[in-house]
Motif scaffolding. Sequence first.
Motif, short mmCIF file in Angstrom:
data_model
loop_
_atom_site.label_atom_id
_atom_site.label_comp_id
_atom_site.label_asym_id
_atom_site.label_seq_id
_atom_site.Cartn_x
_atom_site.Cartn_y
_atom_site.Cartn_z
N ALA A 38 -6.90 -1.34 -11.61
CA ALA A 38 -7.58 -2.30 -12.48
C ALA A 38 -7.57 -1.81 -13.92
O ALA A 38 -7.28 -2.56 -14.87
CB ALA A 38 -9.01 -2.52 -12.00
N LEU A 42 -5.51 -3.10 -17.23
CA LEU A 42 -6.34 -3.62 -18.31
C LEU A 42 -6.04 -2.98 -19.67
O LEU A 42 -6.02 -3.66 -20.69
CB LEU A 42 -7.83 -3.40 -17.97
N ARG A 185 -10.87 -7.02 -8.57
CA ARG A 185 -10.21 -6.49 -9.77
C ARG A 185 -10.62 -7.25 -11.02
O ARG A 185 -10.85 -6.65 -12.07
CB ARG A 185 -8.70 -6.52 -9.60
N GLN A 189 -12.39 -5.65 -14.27
CA GLN A 189 -11.75 -5.66 -15.59
C GLN A 189 -12.65 -6.31 -16.64
O GLN A 189 -12.70 -5.86 -17.78
CB GLN A 189 -10.39 -6.36 -15.52
N THR A 193 -13.98 -4.21 -19.76
CA THR A 193 -13.72 -4.72 -21.11
C THR A 193 -15.02 -4.74 -21.91
O THR A 193 -15.06 -4.33 -23.08
CB THR A 193 -13.13 -6.14 -21.03
#
Lengths: 342, 625
Positions: A38, A42, A185, A189, A193
């Motif tokens: 993941a 990313l 996932r 992510q 983030t």
Amino acid sequence: MTDVMDSEAVPETSRADWQSDQEVRWCPGCGDYSILTALQLLLPDLGVRREKTVFISGIGCAARFPYYMNTYGMHSIHGRAPAIATGLALARPDLDIWVVGGDGDMLSIGGNHLIHALRRNTNMNILLFNNQIYGLTKGQFSPTSETGKVTKSSPVGLISEPFNPISVALGAEASFVARSHDMDRKHLQEIFTRAHAHPGASFVEVYQNCNVFNDGAFAEITKKDARDDMLINLIHGEPIQFGSERQFGIVQTANGVEIANVSEVGIESLLVHDETRSDPSTAFALSRLAKGPDEPTPVGVFRAAVREEYASAMSDQVMGVTEERGKGELKDLLHSLPTWEV
Amino acid sequence: MTDLEEGSKVEAVDRVIIRFAGDSGDGMQLTGDRFTTASAVHGNDLATFPDYPAEIRAPAGSLAGVSAFQVQISDHDIMTPGDAPEVMVAMNPAALKSDLHLLIPGGTLIVNQDTFEERNLTKAGYDYNPLEEGEDLEGYRTISVPMTSLTKEACKDLGVKPRDAERSKNFFALGLVSWMYSRPTEPTFEWIDERFAGKEQIISANKAAFSAGHVYGESAELGDQRVVVKAAPLASGTYTNINGNTALSWGLIAASQLSDLPLFLGSYPITPASDILHELAKHKAFGVTTFQAEDEIAAVGAALGASYGGHLGITTTSGPGIALKSETMGLAISLELPLVVINIQRGGPSTGLPTKTEAADLLMAMYGRHGESPLPIVAAQTPSECFFAAIEACRIALTHRTPVMLLSDGYLANGSEPWLLPDVDGLEPINVEYATEFNHIREDGEADYWPYLRDEKLVRSMAIPGTPDLMHRIGGIEKEDGSGNISYDPANHSRMVEIRAERIKRIDVPDVEVVGDPDAEVLIVGWGSTWGSITSALGRVRSSGHKVAHVHLTHLNPFPKNLGDVLKGRNHILVPEMNTGQLSLMLRAEYLVDAKPISKVAGQPFTAGELEQTILNYVEEKSTT
């Protein structure tokens, strides 16, 4: 050098650019693989440079993470990663620092460093892979293991109460606190983030399956057909609702929060999630909603509050004093106490 | 001397040792410090020894609460704060009871008579008043002064509350002693103005008390007590009076400037090292970052993190803190990263004697980690030399990419001496180079970066985070020499253990210099803060007609290359140290010589007198057998 670099566009990268040449050595089926994937998928989208990215870890299965990232990295000693990362972050605020560890590493031997790193709010992303077991030492109970658990070191059942990592982080004044899990996932992510974008110390608990020593610890809430009813997705500004028909919601009570039927209480009486609230009490109440990962459990961002970031405050002090007094001169320093001539 | 009145008969003496003793709340450290500064500015050579309890405020008037400050001032070069004081100020019965035995027979005793009342006498364990009865003061010249009431009297028109006035009585004592030793008053008045700026009543009370003490000396016909110690013929230049912890802090700042790397201190409060944290925290204008961590482990961890990021990473502590930092030192050894670990030693084990001195952490520095984990050790020998020892420790750490242990102790940390300020432009720069380019060609012909490729001194390549293209991972797991990749290969581990030992051996350290009588049969080997006492003692041993040689070690690992030759063939090697024989053990192990320890573990430094006696006894016994 760094200033010039930063003015240039960040080169485009792919997942492969973030993978080191080292063979990944987790047990087949370990939840750590999906978290690694993941993040490697990313990072090309976060607009960061590999050479400015550093992964620091302690000891444990999760702590092997840095070896697999084609960035700078340090695999340090058990529990101390937040302390080492703090020194690096204070020295080098230009870097993007990730700290990775497990529940034993961060909540047992390193508990002191974790709470103080969160309290100080130095810019770093702390990922706690919680599998509720000691994996690398082959199956002892951890500080997040449930009471009564039978393990090699608790053959008659574990006596003590577990830590709730989200509660611990909130109690430590963490400015960013979130939870995700290794079976989703996209959610991971999103949370990574957000954690990355947050200025200060970000704390992310990831429910991670150890398929060898504690298989299925989170299955009741993370398996695909259970998620709708068992995972409560916290979304800022929205009433907290869950269930396949969104038939359940969270209401505030005199003693905290509890689950209610939306049809009984009405949607307008549901708690509207506010992750920016400076008082962490409601977030804390949410963290206490589930006693363990077998009850409906909130995931997402519990808290994302604005607090002064420690490294920049410290460098402001250094710059402020330098501006006020002028850059220090060694000769003047040596003459700063009373002197006399012979 | 402006305040020496014309025609007064003032005897000149070459040196004097004065001890100020009182309750922890009496301000004895401050009094001693002021007297020292006035003497330093007057041009005396001097050495000081603050001797205070661990408790911030033990019960007032108790023996446990006695705080003392000893200073030797002289008209010639001296190395120690002296053995037995010739003059003692005792501010209360407890101070008298605990320290009187130190005063030389016939010495001058100045007591604050007001405190010798029943309550204080009982607390000190007297069932009588020694100023009036008993034989305690026989053989001393006692000057009994009602300091408290005279101070209150001097302050009565200043509008100062009697309780506040009473607190100025240490300035009365300072005024009296300053008069006796013809110290100028102006520097002390200026200092009072500065120190207590904004607190007008305190300023006026302290000045009034000081003047009252001065006047008392004149008017109470203590003229025959008055002496002068002339300025010492020190090398010309600019001097300042400095203690070990300040000199050490400045040395660290100097090293930061010389290496052009920002200084990062990770520290956790501990006696007697905290003053370095305080001092460095004041100097942010030098680009200094001080980080007071949550514990000793985080302090060293953060310092190592900063080092990894290309800063000069330093951690300061005392013995118990070193125990907590040892795992991180092991990591730094494995990572081959620079790190300076500073141990201001104190009495141990455990909490031990936090405010008292000892040098019993040498073997811990040398061997106190798991696995084969050698690191260089540097030890300071005088308060001012702490400046250079700090630079040396940083130089080795940065240029050899290794953790370095710098040993000081409580005696150096708090003791002070005049320091001829060095020319900062003459200090040698520390060249630190970080990798910026690939340094290896892979089998497929592609260039890459290997963090464990080494130079001829076995120093590895180091690329700091942020350097484009040279991304790599380091860790505490054994790594393959060269590539730095994880390796469990048996032969590689053997090789890495050898390399980690060899690269410490290849550090250049200066040869030892044999002083005294180089060809003497008897050699004294010292290290650390014993230098002053040994040097003074050997001066006396030599003047009584015996030959004796002395070497003093500032580098304990690796040892100076010529040390083996210096020791070779000597049958009589004595090693004075403030432990039960740690350096002597190392010398015996390394050089197979019969090094005999002279031990002292009393929380106090060696006096020159006791060393002189021990060495004389040895020399005389040796010649009769």
